[in-house]
Write an enzyme that holds these catalytic residues in place. Sequence first.
Site, short mmCIF file in Angstrom:
data_model
loop_
_atom_site.label_atom_id
_atom_site.label_comp_id
_atom_site.label_asym_id
_atom_site.label_seq_id
_atom_site.Cartn_x
_atom_site.Cartn_y
_atom_site.Cartn_z
N GLY A 101 60.93 11.24 18.67
CA GLY A 101 59.38 11.12 18.69
C GLY A 101 58.98 9.80 18.41
O GLY A 101 58.02 9.34 18.74
N THR A 102 59.64 9.65 17.23
CA THR A 102 59.06 8.36 16.54
C THR A 102 59.22 7.06 17.64
O THR A 102 58.18 6.37 17.48
CB THR A 102 60.02 8.00 15.28
OG1 THR A 102 59.81 9.20 14.28
CG2 THR A 102 59.34 6.72 14.52
N SER A 223 57.82 15.47 20.54
CA SER A 223 59.02 15.33 20.03
C SER A 223 59.63 16.92 20.21
O SER A 223 59.22 18.00 19.82
CB SER A 223 58.78 15.17 18.35
OG SER A 223 60.19 15.40 17.93
N ALA A 224 60.82 16.87 20.71
CA ALA A 224 61.51 18.26 21.32
C ALA A 224 61.76 19.16 20.20
O ALA A 224 61.52 20.26 20.18
CB ALA A 224 62.71 17.98 22.04
N CYS A 349 54.33 13.18 -5.22
CA CYS A 349 55.70 13.31 -5.72
C CYS A 349 56.85 13.89 -4.73
O CYS A 349 58.00 13.49 -5.00
CB CYS A 349 55.75 14.13 -6.88
SG CYS A 349 54.50 15.52 -6.71
#
Lengths: 407, 83
Positions: A101-102, A223-224, A349
């Site tokens: 996906g990125t 994104s799968a 954090c």
Amino acid sequence: MWRAGSVGAGPAHPVPRYRRPVTQPAEPTAFTPAYFDAATAAPLHPVAAQALQAAYADGWCDPARLYTRARRAAQLLEGSRAAVAEVLAVRLDEVFFAPNGTVAADTAVAGLAAGRARTGAAVVHSAVEHSAVLHAAAAHGAPVPVPVDGYGRLDLGRWRAAVAAPGVALAALISASHEVGTLQPVAEAAAAARDAGVPLYVDAAASLGRVPVPGGWSVLTASARKWGGPPGVGLLVVRRGTRWQPPYPRDERERGTAPGALHLPGVVAAAAALRAAAAEAAAEDARLRALVDRVRAAVAATVPDTVVVGDPVDRLPHVVTFSCLYVDGEALLLALDRRGFAVSSGSACTASTLRPSHVLEAMGVLSHGNVRLSLHRETTEAEVDRFLAEVPGVVAALRAEAGAVGL
Amino acid sequence: MTAPPPPAAPDGGDGVPVLDCLGQRCPLPVIALARAVAALPAGARVRILADDPAAANDIAAWCRMRGHTLTAAAPPSFTVRRD
């Protein structure tokens, strides 16, 4: 962990060079672990698992070659493309697969920025885009963020003004917030972009296979692993007529939209999972929406000083996010993990950058003590009820530990 | 050569008590602020110094949740009035 012994070393008690790892006595597991992080990666859909296995037997050849086995692989690839095209109601030659996906998001932005370079470099985007899109906007253009309201919904007035300004290469809008679940006004945003003559890129990773994505966009990615496909498969859809320039060599692999060979078994499984998810979407929507409603109501009622964030109604069916005052997000995540709950957090954090989620910041909601639950087809009512029974005590214990009681 | 100007008073010279939470990670500054504000009479102010990246967002969010007013925000300094 292997550790060299050093403490207490002496001639009478020779210390071994290393010690066998000591297995911790198993904690009593009266519970079955519950996975609530589908918005990061959903469990593999059973049809995807079957398809993956079959494709490893039958579809590992390079589909670009000419022999019989390669032609069989090519058939599997084109069948997968057809399945995705049908779910999205687009043409076959508009669908491309990507390594994840990125990469798909980066390719979408890079291709539009290159295709529209003569118009300008500005990339108008909502303040709540996925970080992959924010990085791509900064790498390939000049980002112009558009603010959101307290629910995380796009300010349409500011969006209209931003896309109508001169020098805009593209506009990018996430279909729904993966962090808080709020649906974005994609249809209205698309109309504004169209009126301004600006192509719209929609990151539909959070929505695809779950809720319909309005049309009007020029480029879409997903994104799968978010819809029950395997990790390592992205989707890139480019409507015909879009001024979009493939960033990779225009070889036989996805016509320049992918950097080299695809993971074909993954692609086959991804397409099978998308078809299955789309077929189940309406029923799952109703079931998961009711569970999320229950979480929203119960957390607000039973965990003091907690804000449930995002739009309570106009939202994804499976995502719910809340922030607990005076609680450390990482400590909360780990305490829940010890009780068998896998959740994610937008608190600073829990991020490698030690910055709070840009989505929570853009909304102006409390970012510490943040927890996101994202449900999926295997989530049961019993799992959700166990979470709701345990979360008040977990939060109270952490507050007591921090001395934050009675504030 | 003139003497260097004296360092600014930590309270900015306006008598507002200062809570130094520099270096503390959220939610610690917010917990400290909640304790300090609880000890204030209504209308009084406290200034908190907090450089955690989440501080600006979370101090403002805390004020909204608790019905107090963030009267000044110039990171890492935030001034809160008990309402």
